[in-house]
Design an enzyme around this catalytic site. Structure first.
Site, PDB file in Angstrom:
ATOM      1  N   PRO A  79       0.960  -1.282  -0.042  1.00 22.01           N
ATOM      2  CA  PRO A  79       0.114  -0.033  -0.026  1.00 22.01           C
ATOM      3  C   PRO A  79       0.970   1.338  -0.124  1.00 22.01           C
ATOM      4  O   PRO A  79       1.693   1.490   0.869  1.00 22.01           O
ATOM      5  CB  PRO A  79      -0.929   0.026   1.429  1.00 22.01           C
ATOM      6  CG  PRO A  79      -0.150  -1.060   2.211  1.00 22.01           C
ATOM      7  CD  PRO A  79       0.519  -1.967   1.080  1.00 22.01           C
ATOM      8  N   HIS A  80       0.471   2.023  -0.898  1.00 21.20           N
ATOM      9  CA  HIS A  80       1.218   3.320  -0.997  1.00 21.20           C
ATOM     10  C   HIS A  80       0.476   4.466  -1.826  1.00 21.20           C
ATOM     11  O   HIS A  80      -0.235   4.103  -2.510  1.00 21.20           O
ATOM     12  CB  HIS A  80       2.658   3.174  -1.742  1.00 21.20           C
ATOM     13  CG  HIS A  80       2.635   2.816  -3.145  1.00 21.20           C
ATOM     14  ND1 HIS A  80       2.398   1.600  -3.558  1.00 21.20           N
ATOM     15  CD2 HIS A  80       2.821   3.505  -4.401  1.00 21.20           C
ATOM     16  CE1 HIS A  80       2.285   1.442  -5.127  1.00 21.20           C
ATOM     17  NE2 HIS A  80       2.730   2.714  -5.364  1.00 21.20           N
TER      18      HIS A  80
END
Ligand SMILES: [Zn+2]
Length: 310
Positions: free
Chosen positions: A137-138
């Site tokens: 997740p980014h």
């Protein structure tokens, strides 16, 4: 013919429209797979450029959110916000504190990158169809040396609307949406989630503040926490309705130098990528959207009220 050299490629301006294009041939080689160790996970496989910022996790003696320069940058101000040490973390299942920490990271890095940028774009790509190349997740921030056509138009139109008056365009749009009610997804103390009157993708949803401000980076903590909570609930409802859809999330905020503008307001746009733009869209710029915002608001509202019924 206007072109500018910049980090990793070239910016070219269409001579007739003035629209900018980024030519970034170096990004063609960026990874798209999931093989090997994840470079964003803490541990032996961790492999990122030197960190630019971190939010410590007081409970675990580690980090909660950190930012690093993008390894395949679009500009010399292109950062990745690694939203969690957990590879399987996501907004929709996050705690309120975790979701708020990510929004706080967007604020901090926006403040840091805006110097010498005409605008800093904050976005999150989720799913391959939204252009996401890493499963960890980014989100990302890119400082641009020029103002995009859409940002410039947005500025001009909002200024013209406001001229001579007290009301922002966004104030009136929010009032209309609240009065009608049919496009409202949720109402929170500090923000409202709604389906826009003329969406550009199916299930497009916006989160707008109840107290308008031009600059997202200065939204105070209590409001930010409320926005993080609303965002988490909307993403969860979209997931339940559509089954982990790919989406692009964009934080609309004032371009550099316009942070105090009385006619602007920040917002968060969530744009699910359920369909691929085809000929008509490319030829005309007119999107073909297969759901109505009234339907979208109604189904998301039901999902949220069932889940959060007291
Ligand atoms: Zn990972």
């Amino acid at each position: 013919m206007t072109k500018q050299r910049w980090h990793g490629g070239e910016l070219r301006q269409d001579p007739l429209s003035g629209d900018w294009t980024v030519l970034a041939p170096g990004r063609a080689g960026r990874p798209h797979g999931t093989e090997g160790l994840c470079p964003f996970c803490p541990g032996p496989g961790e492999d990122t450029p030197p960190e630019t910022w971190r939010l410590h996790d007081p409970d675990r003696d580690g980090w909660r959110v950190r930012s690093v320069p993008n390894r395949h940058p679009l500009s010399d101000r292109h950062e990745v916000i690694i939203e969690s040490p957990r590879h399987d973390w996501d907004f929709r299942t996050a705690t309120d504190t975790e979701a708020e920490a990510v929004l706080r990271a967007w604020q901090w890095r926006h403040l840091a990158l805006r110097k010498n940028s005409a605008q800093v774009v904050i976005f999150r790509n989720h799913g391959a169809q939204a252009g996401c190349s890493r499963p960890h997740p980014h989100s990302q921030l890119v400082g641009l040396p020029v103002l995009s056509t859409s940002a410039r138009r947005g500025l001009e139109l909002s200024r013209d609307y406001h001229r001579g008056g007290e009301r922002r365009y966004s104030d009136d749009q929010l009032d209309i949406a609240l009065e009608m009610g049919t496009r409202v997804v949720l109402v929170s103390p500090h923000c409202v989630a709604l389906a826009p009157f003329a969406p550009v993708t199916a299930f497009e949803t916006h989160i707008v503040p109840r107290i308008a401000r031009a600059d997202f980076a200065v939204v105070p903590g209590t409001e930010l926490a409320d926005v993080a909570r609303a965002l988490r609930r909307v993403l969860h409802a979209l997931d339940e309705e559509l089954g982990d859809p790919a989406y692009n999330l964009v934080v609309e905020t004032a371009p550099t130098g316009w942070e105090q503008a009385a006619f602007l307001s920040w917002s968060i746009r969530i744009l699910p990528r359920l369909e691929i733009a085809a000929g008509l869209e490319l030829a005309t710029g007119i999107p073909v959207v297969t759901t109505t915002p009234e339907h979208v608001a109604s189904v998301l509202r039901d999902r949220i009220s069932v889940r959060h019924r007291a």
